[in-house]
Scaffold this active site. Structure first.
Site, mmCIF file in Angstrom:
data_model
loop_
_atom_site.group_PDB
_atom_site.id
_atom_site.type_symbol
_atom_site.label_atom_id
_atom_site.label_comp_id
_atom_site.label_asym_id
_atom_site.label_seq_id
_atom_site.Cartn_x
_atom_site.Cartn_y
_atom_site.Cartn_z
ATOM 1 N N SER A 188 0.426 -1.265 -0.578
ATOM 2 C CA SER A 188 -0.062 -0.037 -0.277
ATOM 3 C C SER A 188 0.825 0.865 0.016
ATOM 4 C CB SER A 188 -0.689 0.241 1.277
ATOM 5 O OG SER A 188 -1.493 1.146 1.059
ATOM 6 N N TYR A 197 -3.561 -0.571 10.273
ATOM 7 C CA TYR A 197 -2.855 -1.856 8.961
ATOM 8 C C TYR A 197 -1.940 -0.536 8.072
ATOM 9 C CZ TYR A 197 -4.637 -1.758 4.331
ATOM 10 O OH TYR A 197 -4.348 -1.383 3.092
#
Length: 241
Positions: free
Chosen positions: A135, A148
């Site tokens: 990400s 996360y």
């Protein structure tokens, strides 16, 4: 990586980015195996794409990861691509009473599972490619999803090491670094503001055809190229006081 005539396992391949990759790999004349926790979702995807192979598997459970590998080894020993895509995203604060419980869930799914699968699947003689979905938040965190973001930073670092460590096995390691996309990751409606997944998938396959092993798009691309001051500015924009 050649983009056709592969047998590919995509974890979490029935929704979000995983589903986008599944659909496109099918179009590129590949055999795709999709694993996921929800049998009903897998059934819906197999009805839409009759050629895919599905396997119910909860990757948060160690024994089920081992069972998945053994099933592949026994029934699909020609599998040559592993896509570590499955992940969960928890919007939470450190002060939440269930913070530790949800943290453990996120770390197990986003970190422990793909590391374990990698260690298992490199034993397949046919394996030649691993794709890891990280990400843009690996480079600058969004504090509303602190764990996360941290898991993706960990997975990015691990991917760099894995690429080096698996050279001797002739296994190519590709990192895909998406931005926020209009999927249900984290919950329905949270990412409605974000770009549609189709443009991202097109960009991914264009870069794969160019032979790139670090593939990024929009915010993800900007963060991979940012200098320390730009990263600091991005953090401040994303996490205003």
């Amino acid at each position: 990586m050649q983009l056709s005539n592969n047998k590919i396992l995509i974890t979490g391949g029935a929704s979000g980015i995983g589903l986008g990759l599944t659909e496109r790999f099918i179009k590129e004349n590949n055999t795709v195996i999709v694993c996921g926790r929800r049998e009903s979702v897998l059934k819906e995807v197999s009805e839409k794409f009759p050629t895919i192979i599905t396997k119910v598997c909860d990757l948060s459970v160690e024994s089920e990861r081992v069972e998945l590998y053994n099933w592949i080894s026994d029934n699909h020993s020609d599998l040559n691509v592993l896509v570590n895509n499955a992940g969960i995203q928890q919007w939470m604060s450190i002060s939440d009473p269930d913070f530790l419980k949800r943290t453990k869930e996120e770390i197990t799914t986003n970190v422990e599972a793909p590391l374990h699968l990698t260690s298992l699947f490199i034993n397949l003689k046919s394996l030649h490619t691993i794709m890891n979905i990280t990400s843009g938040l690996a480079f600058v965190p969004l504090t509303k999803i602190p764990v996360y973001s941290a898991t993706k930073a960990f997975f990015h670092s691990f991917t760099l090491s894995t690429r080096y460590l698996l050279k001797s096995k002739n296994i190519e390691v590709i990192e895909i670094i998406p931005p926020a996309l209009n999927t249900d990751l984290g919950g329905k409606g949270i990412h409605d503001f974000a770009p549609h997944i189709s443009g991202f998938i097109e960009s991914v396959f264009k870069q794969l055809k160019e032979g790139k092993t670090e593939i990024s798009f929009e915010f993800g691309e900007a963060m991979t190229k940012a200098n320390p001051e730009e990263l600091k500015a991005a953090f401040n924009r994303m996490n205003p006081d």
